[in-house]
Each structure stands twice: as C-alpha cells, then as structure tokens.
Design a protein around this motif. Structure first.
Motif, PDB file in Angstrom:
ATOM      1  N   ALA A   1       6.495  -0.624   1.831  1.00 42.99           N
ATOM      2  CA  ALA A   1       5.597  -1.667   2.414  1.00 42.99           C
ATOM      3  C   ALA A   1       4.708  -2.078   1.161  1.00 42.99           C
ATOM      4  N   ARG A   2       4.333  -1.231   0.291  1.00 40.32           N
ATOM      5  CA  ARG A   2       3.536  -1.505  -0.862  1.00 40.32           C
ATOM      6  C   ARG A   2       4.231  -2.567  -1.675  1.00 40.32           C
ATOM      7  N   SER A   3       5.560  -2.051  -2.132  1.00 40.07           N
ATOM      8  CA  SER A   3       6.283  -3.034  -3.099  1.00 40.07           C
ATOM      9  C   SER A   3       6.421  -4.361  -2.361  1.00 40.07           C
ATOM     10  N   THR A   4       6.739  -4.308  -1.033  1.00 39.17           N
ATOM     11  CA  THR A   4       7.100  -5.488  -0.458  1.00 39.17           C
ATOM     12  C   THR A   4       5.673  -6.327  -0.217  1.00 39.17           C
ATOM     13  N   PHE A   5       4.605  -5.910  -0.069  1.00 43.78           N
ATOM     14  CA  PHE A   5       3.592  -6.678  -0.107  1.00 43.78           C
ATOM     15  C   PHE A   5       3.090  -7.331  -1.321  1.00 43.78           C
ATOM     16  N   SER A   6       3.219  -6.185  -2.409  1.00 42.57           N
ATOM     17  CA  SER A   6       2.993  -6.709  -3.634  1.00 42.57           C
ATOM     18  C   SER A   6       3.775  -7.872  -4.055  1.00 42.57           C
ATOM     19  N   LYS A   7       5.188  -7.979  -3.860  1.00 40.89           N
ATOM     20  CA  LYS A   7       5.877  -9.104  -3.917  1.00 40.89           C
ATOM     21  C   LYS A   7       5.472 -10.329  -3.295  1.00 40.89           C
TER      22      LYS A   7
END
Length: 156
Positions: free
Chosen positions: A50-56
């Motif tokens: 979720a964090r990496s997806t949101f960052s992208k």
C-alpha cells in the motif's frame, strides 16, 4: 533616463495556472496514466504494498500537476533600478536612512520622544533633499558641458 540593469535580478516564480485548458490537459494525461490502475484488495491488506503503491501514485500525480498546472514565469523587477543617474549609491543609502527615520517618527507618535524623532527626520530630509538637488544640477551640467563643443560647432 539611464537604467542600471546590473542592480536587478530576474526572479523565477512558480504560478499555479488553473484554467479550462490546463484542467483538460491534466485530465487527459491523468486518464492515460491511470487507466491501467486497478483496485486490488491485496494492496489494502499488505501495508508495504500500500505504501509503495501510494508513493508511485503520488509521484505520478505530482509530476502531472507540475507538468500541466505549474508554470514558471520570469519577472524582471524595476524596483531597484535607478532611473535617476544622479542618485549615487551613497544617496540611495541616505534615502533608506531617511525612510527608517520616518518610520521611527511614525511609530513614536503619542510618546514623549515624538518631537525629537520628528525634528531628526525633518532635518535629515531637508539635508538629503538639498544634496539630491545639487547632485541633479551637477549631473545635467556635466551632460551639457559634454555636448557644448558640438553645439558651438553647429552654430558657427
């Protein structure tokens, strides 16, 4: 009048340009970039995903916003330009001092030091005004003296 361009620095200012054209182009690119984005439950349950997806997502959104909405404008300020060539750097500093004395006088209104601040400011203003007048007269006198031989030659 002579303008000293060396005293002015161009300022690059970022402006948020929100209008129908920029919103339309932003929307088109947004739909293109995120058309393949699909809602998946695994992203919600796994915190790292979720964090990496949101960052992208945020990075792409920020790039699109900067590309379409933010514009960089260059402003050339004429605030610090001298359009009066007889004003030297020393006279310009004296003008700043006069302004500070004026502000001091305005702030001291109603206090016991008001009269002293007023007389100090008015005295300084008077002396500065005389210096500026003398400087202007000398400037134009030197300009005239510089072209006097040409004028005399044309009259002969």
């Amino acid at each position: 009048h002579f303008v000293d361009d060396s005293t002015v620095a161009d300022k690059h200012i970022k402006i948020h340009s929100v209008n129908d054209d920029t919103i339309a182009s932003f929307s088109n690119d947004f739909e293109y970039e995120f058309s393949s984005f699909k809602h998946n439950k695994s992203y919600i349950t796994d915190k790292d995903k979720a964090r990496s997806t949101f960052s992208k997502f945020y990075s792409k959104l920020n790039d699109l916003y900067n590309k379409h909405i933010i514009t960089d404008k260059v402003f050339t300020s004429s605030r610090n330009k001298f359009d009066k060539p007889w004003i030297s750097a020393g006279l310009a500093m004296a003008c700043k001092t006069k302004n500070k004395l004026h502000n001091k006088w305005i702030k001291s209104r109603g206090s016991p030091s008001e009269v002293a601040c007023m007389t100090e400011y008015k005295s300084y203003r008077s002396k500065l005004r005389n210096l500026i007048r003398i400087s202007e007269i000398n400037y134009y006198r030197s300009q005239f003296d510089h072209v006097r031989p040409a004028v005399m030659a044309t009259l002969r």
